[in-house]
Design a protein around this motif. Structure first.
Motif, mmCIF file in Angstrom:
data_model
loop_
_atom_site.group_PDB
_atom_site.id
_atom_site.type_symbol
_atom_site.label_atom_id
_atom_site.label_comp_id
_atom_site.label_asym_id
_atom_site.label_seq_id
_atom_site.Cartn_x
_atom_site.Cartn_y
_atom_site.Cartn_z
ATOM 1 N N ALA A 217 0.816 -1.215 0.000
ATOM 2 C CA ALA A 217 0.000 0.000 0.000
ATOM 3 C C ALA A 217 0.850 1.266 0.000
ATOM 4 C CB ALA A 217 -0.922 0.006 1.223
ATOM 5 N N LEU A 218 2.183 1.115 0.090
ATOM 6 C CA LEU A 218 3.055 2.289 0.176
ATOM 7 C C LEU A 218 4.216 2.118 -0.801
ATOM 8 C CD1 LEU A 218 3.543 4.961 1.698
ATOM 9 C CD2 LEU A 218 4.968 3.670 3.310
ATOM 10 N N PRO A 219 4.074 2.621 -2.036
ATOM 11 C CA PRO A 219 5.143 2.471 -3.031
ATOM 12 C C PRO A 219 6.432 3.144 -2.564
ATOM 13 C CG PRO A 219 3.111 3.270 -4.028
ATOM 14 C CD PRO A 219 2.925 3.369 -2.555
ATOM 15 N N PRO A 220 7.586 2.619 -2.954
ATOM 16 C CA PRO A 220 8.856 3.253 -2.583
ATOM 17 C C PRO A 220 9.036 4.571 -3.303
ATOM 18 C CG PRO A 220 9.230 1.456 -4.133
ATOM 19 C CD PRO A 220 7.780 1.395 -3.752
ATOM 20 N N PRO A 221 9.924 5.434 -2.835
ATOM 21 C CA PRO A 221 10.149 6.719 -3.501
ATOM 22 C C PRO A 221 10.728 6.523 -4.896
ATOM 23 C CG PRO A 221 11.794 6.346 -1.775
ATOM 24 C CD PRO A 221 10.762 5.275 -1.634
ATOM 25 N N ASN A 222 10.556 7.507 -5.737
ATOM 26 C CA ASN A 222 11.045 7.450 -7.113
ATOM 27 C C ASN A 222 12.526 7.803 -7.177
ATOM 28 O OD1 ASN A 222 8.451 6.843 -8.193
ATOM 29 N ND2 ASN A 222 7.917 9.028 -8.070
ATOM 30 N N LEU A 223 13.195 7.293 -8.216
ATOM 31 C CA LEU A 223 14.578 7.677 -8.449
ATOM 32 C C LEU A 223 14.676 9.188 -8.630
ATOM 33 C CD1 LEU A 223 15.826 4.946 -10.973
ATOM 34 C CD2 LEU A 223 16.485 5.222 -8.583
ATOM 35 N N GLY A 224 15.685 9.776 -8.021
ATOM 36 C CA GLY A 224 15.891 11.214 -8.144
ATOM 37 C C GLY A 224 15.111 12.052 -7.158
#
Length: 373
Positions: free
Chosen positions: A325-332
């Protein structure tokens, strides 16, 4: 008095000294692992206990008996080699019975003991097979049964899982540990695999360059490393360069955090180390330190997501549990990384990577760490 005592053992091959004053006391029924990189002397020490190598100085005692000068077959020691060393022209039953036959155990008792050993390792149906007909895991079990059939006082295991694939290794290390506990055999296990050592041992002896760096439980070795070498060799560390500001404050990438810098003075450059599981993207009362950084890598490892964040020229790895339910942060993306002051290990003023440019016995400082070796 301990069951196995190694006192002042040193070993040299010509001008090359491979063991320096090795001292260790092992209790009856204890499972102790020698852990270290190739060439650190762990197998040499094991072979001295077995009697296959002669110590240049020092003594080895088992159950109060000085065995330093005894032949291997007089020590009542069982050993499992890295290559198992099963006799290819003998059946499984004959391999397991070999030590019993050499010891003069009567035939009927040998047969009964072999049956017991094969049941113990879960392979009673392969007694008539030959080693070439067995899988690697089965060969390892047979080698173990052969070693324990004569009821040795001490069991020695020299990297017995190194030739197996990862899944079988995990299964067999659990079986070995369960069997050792059931039989209560005092055991020395040699490995360079930290996961094996941490998961199997009552105590771990971390070695480097023929010396003992630290002896302790898996919890102590991982969470309270006493030297820079132990901190770097056991587990994963991320490194940050910082400059001591004042008191227990260190500036990293222009941001001030709390870190116990030991004897470093204001203005000194120090290397700080943090384990991935100590870092979080979520603040808490305990995680009072905060650093802003940029996400440079996202690796999905199943139950764990390993992130990599950059802070100036340095990077840290961050392990977070996989939450659908909690996607990881995006690159950059820019993130705030939180961690507790007690989780910061200071590797000393001007220190580089752990173990670089310093003796392995260089102490580690940190609020959770003892300040001296």
């Amino acid at each position: 008095m301990s069951f196995l005592e190694i006192a002042g053992v040193a070993k040299s091959f010509g001008a090359n000294t491979v063991l320096h004053g090795f001292d260790l006391a092992v209790e009856k029924g204890e499972f102790v692992t020698f852990l270290g990189p190739s060439g650190c002397g762990k197998t040499t020490m094991l072979r001295i206990v077995a009697g296959f190598e002669t110590a240049s100085r020092g003594t080895v005692r088992i159950d109060g008996q000085d065995v330093t000068d005894l032949a291997p077959n007089a020590r009542r020691i069982g050993m499992v080699f890295q290559a198992y060393a099963l006799f290819p022209n003998m059946s499984v039953a004959d391999n397991v019975a070999f030590g019993l036959k050499v010891a003069g155990v009567p035939k009927a008792e040998r047969r009964s003991r072999v049956e017991d050993m094969l049941r113990l390792i879960g392979l009673p149906h392969i007694a008539d097979r030959y080693p070439y007909q067995l899988s690697g895991g089965q060969q390892q079990r047979v080698a173990l049964a052969r070693a324990i059939a004569p009821r040795p006082r001490v069991l020695l295991l020299d990297e017995p899982l190194s030739a197996l694939d990862a899944k079988i290794r995990v299964s067999l290390r659990t079986e070995i540990r369960d069997l050792q506990r059931e039989l209560g055999i005092t055991t020395i296990f040699v490995t360079h695999d930290q996961e094996e050592a941490l998961s199997m041992s009552d105590r771990i002896v971390v070695m480097s360059e023929g010396r003992i760096e630290q002896v302790g439980t898996p919890f102590e070795i991982y969470n309270r490393p006493r030297t820079r070498f132990v901190a770097s060799f056991v587990g994963t560390l991320g490194l940050l360069k910082g400059e001591v500001a004042h008191g227990d404050r260190v500036v990293v990438d222009g941001q001030e955090i709390e870190a116990h810098a030991g004897e470093a003075r204001v203005g000194d450059t120090v290397t700080l180390a943090l384990r991935p599981e100590a870092l979080s993207l979520h603040p808490s009362r305990e995680r009072s330190n905060e650093l802003r950084g940029e996400i440079t890598s996202v690796a999905f490892l199943g139950s764990v997501v390993r992130l990599r964040a950059r802070f100036g020229r340095d990077e840290l790895m961050i392990d977070t549990f996989n939450d659908p339910a909690l996607p990881p942060p995006n690159l950059g993306s820019t993130v705030k990384v939180h961690f507790a002051p007690v989780d910061v290990l200071c590797l000393g003023a001007g220190a580089g990577a752990p173990g670089a440019g310093a003796r392995p016995s260089t102490p580690v400082t940190g609020l959770r760490m003892p300040l001296a070796v």
